[in-house]
Design a protein around this motif. Structure first.
Motif, PDB file in Angstrom:
ATOM      1  N   THR A   1      13.047  39.015  47.198  1.00 27.31           N
ATOM      2  CA  THR A   1      12.902  37.887  46.274  1.00 27.31           C
ATOM      3  C   THR A   1      13.802  36.748  46.744  1.00 27.31           C
ATOM      4  O   THR A   1      14.775  36.956  47.474  1.00 27.31           O
ATOM      5  CB  THR A   1      13.327  38.279  44.848  1.00 27.31           C
ATOM      6  N   ASP A   2      13.454  35.560  46.286  1.00 24.13           N
ATOM      7  CA  ASP A   2      14.254  34.381  46.578  1.00 24.13           C
ATOM      8  C   ASP A   2      15.700  34.604  46.121  1.00 24.13           C
ATOM      9  O   ASP A   2      16.656  34.204  46.786  1.00 24.13           O
ATOM     10  CB  ASP A   2      13.625  33.179  45.844  1.00 24.13           C
TER      11      ASP A   2
ATOM     12  N   ASP B   1      13.981  29.032  58.677  1.00 25.38           N
ATOM     13  CA  ASP B   1      12.563  28.761  58.416  1.00 25.38           C
ATOM     14  C   ASP B   1      11.901  29.999  57.849  1.00 25.38           C
ATOM     15  O   ASP B   1      11.718  30.988  58.550  1.00 25.38           O
ATOM     16  CB  ASP B   1      11.870  28.335  59.707  1.00 25.38           C
ATOM     17  N   THR B   2      11.572  29.922  56.577  1.00 23.19           N
ATOM     18  CA  THR B   2      11.212  31.137  55.851  1.00 23.19           C
ATOM     19  C   THR B   2       9.713  31.343  55.762  1.00 23.19           C
ATOM     20  O   THR B   2       8.962  30.383  55.592  1.00 23.19           O
ATOM     21  CB  THR B   2      11.814  31.043  54.436  1.00 23.19           C
ATOM     22  N   LEU B   3       9.296  32.592  55.875  1.00 27.02           N
ATOM     23  CA  LEU B   3       7.885  32.952  55.660  1.00 27.02           C
ATOM     24  C   LEU B   3       7.752  33.424  54.219  1.00 27.02           C
ATOM     25  O   LEU B   3       8.340  34.439  53.833  1.00 27.02           O
ATOM     26  CB  LEU B   3       7.461  34.055  56.642  1.00 27.02           C
ATOM     27  N   PHE B   4       7.012  32.667  53.421  1.00 26.96           N
ATOM     28  CA  PHE B   4       6.838  33.000  52.000  1.00 26.96           C
ATOM     29  C   PHE B   4       5.542  33.769  51.804  1.00 26.96           C
ATOM     30  O   PHE B   4       4.556  33.527  52.494  1.00 26.96           O
ATOM     31  CB  PHE B   4       6.803  31.719  51.160  1.00 26.96           C
ATOM     32  N   ILE B   5       5.544  34.679  50.841  1.00 25.16           N
ATOM     33  CA  ILE B   5       4.318  35.386  50.471  1.00 25.16           C
ATOM     34  C   ILE B   5       3.479  34.401  49.645  1.00 25.16           C
ATOM     35  O   ILE B   5       4.015  33.727  48.762  1.00 25.16           O
ATOM     36  CB  ILE B   5       4.638  36.646  49.628  1.00 25.16           C
TER      37      ILE B   5
ATOM     38  N   GLU C   1      12.177  34.780  41.441  1.00 29.74           N
ATOM     39  CA  GLU C   1      11.381  36.010  41.588  1.00 29.74           C
ATOM     40  C   GLU C   1      10.345  35.927  42.703  1.00 29.74           C
ATOM     41  O   GLU C   1       9.670  36.893  43.013  1.00 29.74           O
ATOM     42  CB  GLU C   1      10.635  36.307  40.271  1.00 29.74           C
ATOM     43  N   ARG C   2      10.173  34.744  43.303  1.00 26.39           N
ATOM     44  CA  ARG C   2       9.127  34.589  44.325  1.00 26.39           C
ATOM     45  C   ARG C   2       9.454  35.420  45.559  1.00 26.39           C
ATOM     46  O   ARG C   2      10.605  35.521  45.970  1.00 26.39           O
ATOM     47  CB  ARG C   2       8.965  33.125  44.696  1.00 26.39           C
TER      48      ARG C   2
ATOM     49  N   SER D   1       3.222  30.792  40.377  1.00 24.64           N
ATOM     50  CA  SER D   1       3.334  30.887  38.915  1.00 24.64           C
ATOM     51  C   SER D   1       4.629  31.583  38.473  1.00 24.64           C
ATOM     52  O   SER D   1       4.978  31.568  37.304  1.00 24.64           O
ATOM     53  CB  SER D   1       2.119  31.637  38.358  1.00 24.64           C
ATOM     54  N   LYS D   2       5.359  32.195  39.424  1.00 22.84           N
ATOM     55  CA  LYS D   2       6.604  32.893  39.053  1.00 22.84           C
ATOM     56  C   LYS D   2       7.773  31.926  39.061  1.00 22.84           C
ATOM     57  O   LYS D   2       7.760  30.946  39.804  1.00 22.84           O
ATOM     58  CB  LYS D   2       6.906  33.986  40.088  1.00 22.84           C
TER      59      LYS D   2
END
Ligand code: 2NL
Length: 370
Positions: free
Chosen positions: A149-150, A170-174, A184-185, A179-180
């Motif tokens: 999570t973040d 440099d972050t890879l986000f899901i 919690e992302r 909406s979270k």
């Protein structure tokens, strides 16, 4: 005696089961008796022919004859049976008449399949060596999730939301997390530090831990970058840990890893989660610190005689604030932490000039480390 489809009088589940089992056994026996292409054709026809094949007969005798209340159950059982018979018929082949074999039995007279003995991957081997050095000093090993999570990857490590320090990783986000609430992302962890926070939440001080594992960053692959790489982080927290402990511990670890003649050198640096922070350099183990190789320059240390191996520092009190309730009151405890890139060290150690080689899975490359 050749199998014939019996008429059913009793449609109880037990009796349907028994009739189906007899039918399957008969089909298996006949499949083993196939000795020629002609046998195979007549075996298939006998069981599968639309007009009066055994499956068609079962449809007529068992299904059509079933009383109303048993129709559903009988229908399901007959469908399962048909699927199984079809499998057996499709697997049937011309046998040699010696061993009675179906897909369900093993021929123990065949020679085994020789599996070549594998070798530890050079990155994992390097990782294990580093971990072992710290284990001998009394450190425990902790692991944690790669999808984080973040909160654990950034917030609890003193990267506030929207802080520019986040741009350095440099972050890879899901996808699809909008909406979270931000904390919690989900994302792919950019360092193994989240596991340090998770461990401090579970274990009260004093602690000594190392955390090896995969991390991801959105870096385009080239000879020295890979979007997936490996890190080892360490953390020591107690009531009176000083920068002297940090220097002594890491100096010892570098001598254990690269040989007792290496010297260490600390230069001031910055990390959001440590204060003060430093980069640790060791005398180049390629040129021995001279900066030269024969008549030419030493490339790995860029002729400086020093190689940067890790980042470190004293844990920032702001980090302890997030785990204060588990005994990490920054007024009472202090700690040091460090982090290193395993892949980069493996490149140096083995004199490999392209990190991509580690992850392409080419056996000709990997077997050299066996
Ligand atoms: C680097 C630098 C570092 C840490 C990692 C850390 C973790 C906690 C608190 C404080 Cl929970 N620090 N980890 C500290 C300094 C440097 O890594 O260049 N890694 C490849």
């Amino acid at each position: 005696m050749a199998y014939t489809v019996p008429k059913l009088t009793d449609y109880s589940p037990a009796s349907l089961e028994k009739a189906a089992a007899e039918c399957i056994a008969a089909c298996q026996t006949e499949s083993r008796e196939v000795r020629s292409d002609a046998d195979l054709k007549s075996f298939r026809d006998r069981w599968m022919a639309r007009k009066n094949g055994i499956l068609t007969q079962i449809n007529g005798l068992w299904l059509k004859g079933a009383p109303k209340e048993a129709k559903r159950e009988a229908g399901m059982r007959v469908n399962q049976l048909k699927a199984r018979i079809t499998e057996i018929v499709e697997a049937a082949h011309v046998g040699d008449g010696t061993a009675a074999l179906t897909s369900e039995s093993a021929d123990i007279s065949l020679p085994g399949i020789r599996r070549p003995i594998g070798a530890e991957h050079p990155v994992i081997k390097t990782q294990n060596e580093i971990v072992a050095v710290f284990q001998r000093l009394g450190y425990s090993v902790a692991e944690g999730p790669v999808v984080e999570t973040d909160y654990y990857n950034f917030e609890a490590l003193n990267f506030p939301p929207n802080h520019p320090a986040r741009d350095t990783q440099d972050t890879l986000f899901i996808a699809g997390q909008e909406s979270k609430p931000q904390r919690e992302r989900l994302l792919l962890r950019t360092h193994t530090s989240p596991v340090q926070i998770r461990t401090m939440e579970k274990m009260r001080p004093p602690i000594r831990i190392v955390i090896p594992g995969k991390v991801h960053r959105n870096d385009p692959p080239d000879a020295s970058h890979s979007p997936m790489f490996h890190q080892i982080e360490g953390l020591a927290v107690d009531t009176d840990i000083t920068f002297g402990d940090l220097k002594g511990t890491l100096d010892h670890a570098m001598k254990a890893l690269f040989g007792s003649s290496v010297k260490t050198h600390f230069r001031p640096s910055f990390f959001p989660f440590t204060e003060p922070s430093a980069e640790l350099y060791v005398t180049c183990f390629i040129c021995g610190g001279s900066g030269k190789r024969g008549d030419g320059p030493c490339r790995p240390c860029k002729q400086t005689g020093w190689i940067e191996v890790l980042g470190c520092g004293m844990v920032d009190p702001n980090v302890f604030e997030f785990v204060k309730d588990n005994g990490y009151d920054p007024k009472r405890v202090s700690g040091f932490a460090f982090g290193m890139g395993v892949d980069r060290l493996a490149l140096l150690k083995y004199g490999v000039d392209d990190i991509q080689l580690f992850f392409q899975g080419d056996v000709r490359f990997l077997e050299q480390f066996g």
